[in-house]
Design an enzyme around this catalytic site. Structure first.
Site, PDB file in Angstrom:
ATOM      1  N   HIS A  50       7.767 -29.224   2.465  1.00 18.50           N
ATOM      2  CA  HIS A  50       6.749 -29.143   3.513  1.00 18.50           C
ATOM      3  C   HIS A  50       5.508 -29.921   3.053  1.00 18.50           C
ATOM      4  O   HIS A  50       5.363 -30.241   1.879  1.00 18.50           O
ATOM      5  CB  HIS A  50       6.400 -27.672   3.788  1.00 18.50           C
ATOM      6  CG  HIS A  50       7.475 -26.926   4.503  1.00 18.50           C
ATOM      7  ND1 HIS A  50       8.353 -26.100   3.857  1.00 18.50           N
ATOM      8  CD2 HIS A  50       7.832 -26.902   5.798  1.00 18.50           C
ATOM      9  CE1 HIS A  50       9.191 -25.587   4.741  1.00 18.50           C
ATOM     10  NE2 HIS A  50       8.911 -26.060   5.924  1.00 18.50           N
TER      11      HIS A  50
ATOM     12  N   CYS B  36       7.974 -23.004  14.653  1.00 19.17           N
ATOM     13  CA  CYS B  36       8.559 -24.138  15.379  1.00 19.17           C
ATOM     14  C   CYS B  36       9.476 -23.696  16.519  1.00 19.17           C
ATOM     15  O   CYS B  36      10.006 -24.526  17.249  1.00 19.17           O
ATOM     16  CB  CYS B  36       9.293 -25.073  14.428  1.00 19.17           C
ATOM     17  SG  CYS B  36      10.785 -24.364  13.752  1.00 19.17           S
TER      18      CYS B  36
HETATM   19  O1  GFB Z   1       5.233 -29.105   6.723  1.00 17.35           O
HETATM   20  P1  GFB Z   1       5.785 -30.264   7.438  1.00 17.35           P
HETATM   21  O2  GFB Z   1       6.730 -31.140   6.693  1.00 17.35           O
HETATM   22  O3  GFB Z   1       6.553 -29.884   8.746  1.00 17.35           O
HETATM   23  O4  GFB Z   1       4.490 -31.131   7.913  1.00 17.35           O
HETATM   24  P2  GFB Z   1       6.133 -29.441  10.224  1.00 17.35           P
HETATM   25  C1  GFB Z   1       4.683 -32.310   8.583  1.00 17.35           C
HETATM   26  C2  GFB Z   1       3.363 -32.985   8.961  1.00 17.35           C
HETATM   27  O5  GFB Z   1       2.665 -33.413   7.778  1.00 17.35           O
HETATM   28  C3  GFB Z   1       3.648 -34.251   9.769  1.00 17.35           C
HETATM   29  C4  GFB Z   1       2.635 -34.850   7.741  1.00 17.35           C
HETATM   30  O6  GFB Z   1       2.556 -34.535  10.630  1.00 17.35           O
HETATM   31  C5  GFB Z   1       3.772 -35.288   8.664  1.00 17.35           C
HETATM   32  O7  GFB Z   1       3.598 -36.609   9.161  1.00 17.35           O
HETATM   33  N1  GFB Z   1       2.780 -35.317   6.350  1.00 17.35           N
HETATM   34  C6  GFB Z   1       1.948 -36.171   5.712  1.00 17.35           C
HETATM   35  C7  GFB Z   1       3.763 -34.982   5.482  1.00 17.35           C
HETATM   36  N2  GFB Z   1       2.383 -36.445   4.488  1.00 17.35           N
HETATM   37  C8  GFB Z   1       3.510 -35.696   4.300  1.00 17.35           C
HETATM   38  C9  GFB Z   1       4.404 -35.539   3.195  1.00 17.35           C
HETATM   39  O8  GFB Z   1       4.276 -36.150   2.139  1.00 17.35           O
HETATM   40  N3  GFB Z   1       5.445 -34.650   3.370  1.00 17.35           N
HETATM   41  C10 GFB Z   1       5.624 -33.961   4.537  1.00 17.35           C
HETATM   42  N4  GFB Z   1       6.657 -33.079   4.618  1.00 17.35           N
HETATM   43  N5  GFB Z   1       4.810 -34.126   5.604  1.00 17.35           N
HETATM   44  C11 GFB Z   1       8.188 -27.979   9.871  1.00 17.35           C
HETATM   45  C12 GFB Z   1       9.474 -27.799  10.606  1.00 17.35           C
HETATM   46  O9  GFB Z   1       7.445 -28.763  10.698  1.00 17.35           O
HETATM   47  O10 GFB Z   1       7.448 -26.783   9.726  1.00 17.35           O
HETATM   48  C13 GFB Z   1      10.219 -26.645  10.124  1.00 17.35           C
HETATM   49  O11 GFB Z   1      10.237 -28.990  10.537  1.00 17.35           O
HETATM   50  C14 GFB Z   1       9.355 -25.425   9.898  1.00 17.35           C
HETATM   51  O12 GFB Z   1      11.212 -26.369  11.054  1.00 17.35           O
HETATM   52  C15 GFB Z   1       8.088 -25.754   9.153  1.00 17.35           C
HETATM   53  O13 GFB Z   1       9.039 -24.840  11.139  1.00 17.35           O
HETATM   54  C16 GFB Z   1       7.150 -24.569   9.043  1.00 17.35           C
HETATM   55  O14 GFB Z   1       4.986 -28.477  10.209  1.00 17.35           O
HETATM   56  O15 GFB Z   1       5.953 -30.624  11.101  1.00 17.35           O
END
Ligand code: GFB
Length: 311
Positions: free
Chosen positions: A180, A110
């Site tokens: 995540h 990120c």
């Molecule tokens: O892994 P994540 O939470 O973070 O994934 P990022 C987010 C994506 O998955 C978004 C979708 O498009 C969400 O809308 N999503 C769908 C969900 N259902 C869910 C759910 O139930 N939980 C979650 N968490 N997401 C993070 C950064 O970004 O990635 C950090 O905020 C870090 O800083 C990490 O870099 C690796 O990939 O968006």
């Protein structure tokens, strides 16, 4: 690193730190220093300085960090900034001061601009605006990368910074609010199956794409890079392939055996549309991942089934 080199793994109880310890032990390293966050608060400048002055490790893996999924990053920006920046400042500075030979710093994909050209090369760092949901965390991580670079340029202090894609594996956080996406969806699907639910709620549109890597693979890349001749650089680590969130959910449903309907909570953010890493630089050195996505999810499903009740 020699097999008896004194190695400090900061964050050894976390998902990445524990995978690094497993990998080092499997390769025959024996001389470790560990401190839990209760024993040593790495945000505390004096406590961290005292620890390094007394223990004098030869090699440091900095895997201690405050981490979470998209919502936790968005809602706790102050904590994500302060905790990560303080840990980095204290650990990197005192590693240098106490004579550490080489430090490994764990960053995150990120750090790259929200609308980077794909796949993302290391050189795109600081060429555009960040994704707003995780800008505080990203700036703290960029500070760590730049600090490592500055300490190499001024003092010759050796360090490797690694930028992984979304990681998952044993020891993951399954809390639906802070986790995540992969562990969050796995947890939701398992619960839905157990409760006989007819639907699963996915956050956002499901259209964003993400790249996932099993944590044991990132640990193997970390140890590989620490043993390379590279004195200071940044490397992307990933599988080199990504998947839309809706397809990830379908895959998890297939693995767990859940056939309900998928609905969307559009109040929740989508985040960056895509962040596929270019892993060519690390491949050129001779490293490649081993665990593919389906196999990794199956392994995590088995691990979670075994450990869930003890959590
Ligand atoms: O892994 P994540 O939470 O973070 O994934 P990022 C987010 C994506 O998955 C978004 C979708 O498009 C969400 O809308 N999503 C769908 C969900 N259902 C869910 C759910 O139930 N939980 C979650 N968490 N997401 C993070 C950064 O970004 O990635 C950090 O905020 C870090 O800083 C990490 O870099 C690796 O990939 O968006």
């Amino acid at each position: 690193m020699n097999k008896d080199s004194k190695i400090y793994v900061a964050g050894h109880n976390g998902m990445v730190g524990s995978a690094i310890v497993r990998k080092l032990q499997a390769e025959g390293y024996t001389n470790f220093v560990f401190r839990t966050s209760r024993e040593l608060d790495l945000r505390d400048q004096k406590a961290t300085a005292d620890f390094f002055a007394i223990e004098k490790p030869e090699y440091v893996f900095l895997a201690a960090a405050k981490v979470g999924g998209i919502l936790a990053n968005k809602e706790q920006k102050g904590e994500y900034f302060y905790d990560n920046a303080m840990i980095e400042l204290n650990v990197i500075h005192n590693a240098y001061k106490s004579g550490v030979k080489k430090l490994f710093f764990l960053g995150s994909s990120c750090i790259y601009p929200k609308f980077s050209e794909q796949p993302i090369k290391e050189e795109y760092l600081m060429t555009g605006h960040l994704e707003p949901t995780n800008d505080a965390y990203a700036v703290a991580k960029i500070a760590g990368i730049q600090m490592c670079k500055a300490y190499y340029e001024q003092y010759g202090f050796q360090s490797i910074s690694v930028m992984p894609c979304n990681l998952y594996g044993p020891g993951d956080n399954f809390d639906p609010k802070t986790s995540h996406v992969l562990p969050a969806l796995l947890h939701k699907v398992i619960e839905a199956k157990e409760h006989g639910d007819k639907e699963i709620v996915m956050w956002g549109t499901g259209k964003p794409k993400r790249e996932f890597l099993y944590v044991d693979d990132v640990a193997s890349a970390c140890v590989f890079l620490m043993n390379s001749d590279v004195e200071n650089d940044i490397f992307n680590v990933g599988m080199g392939d990504d998947i839309a969130i809706k397809d990830l959910l379908s895959l998890i449903c297939e693995i767990v055996g859940f056939e309900g309907e998928i609905t969307h909570d559009l109040e929740k953010p989508d985040g960056t549309p895509r962040k596929l890493l270019d892993v060519g630089k690390l491949h050129d050195l001779g490293w490649k991942h081993e665990i593919e996505l389906r196999e990794g999810i199956e392994k995590l499903y088995a691990w979670y089934t075994e450990h869930r009740d003890n959590k």
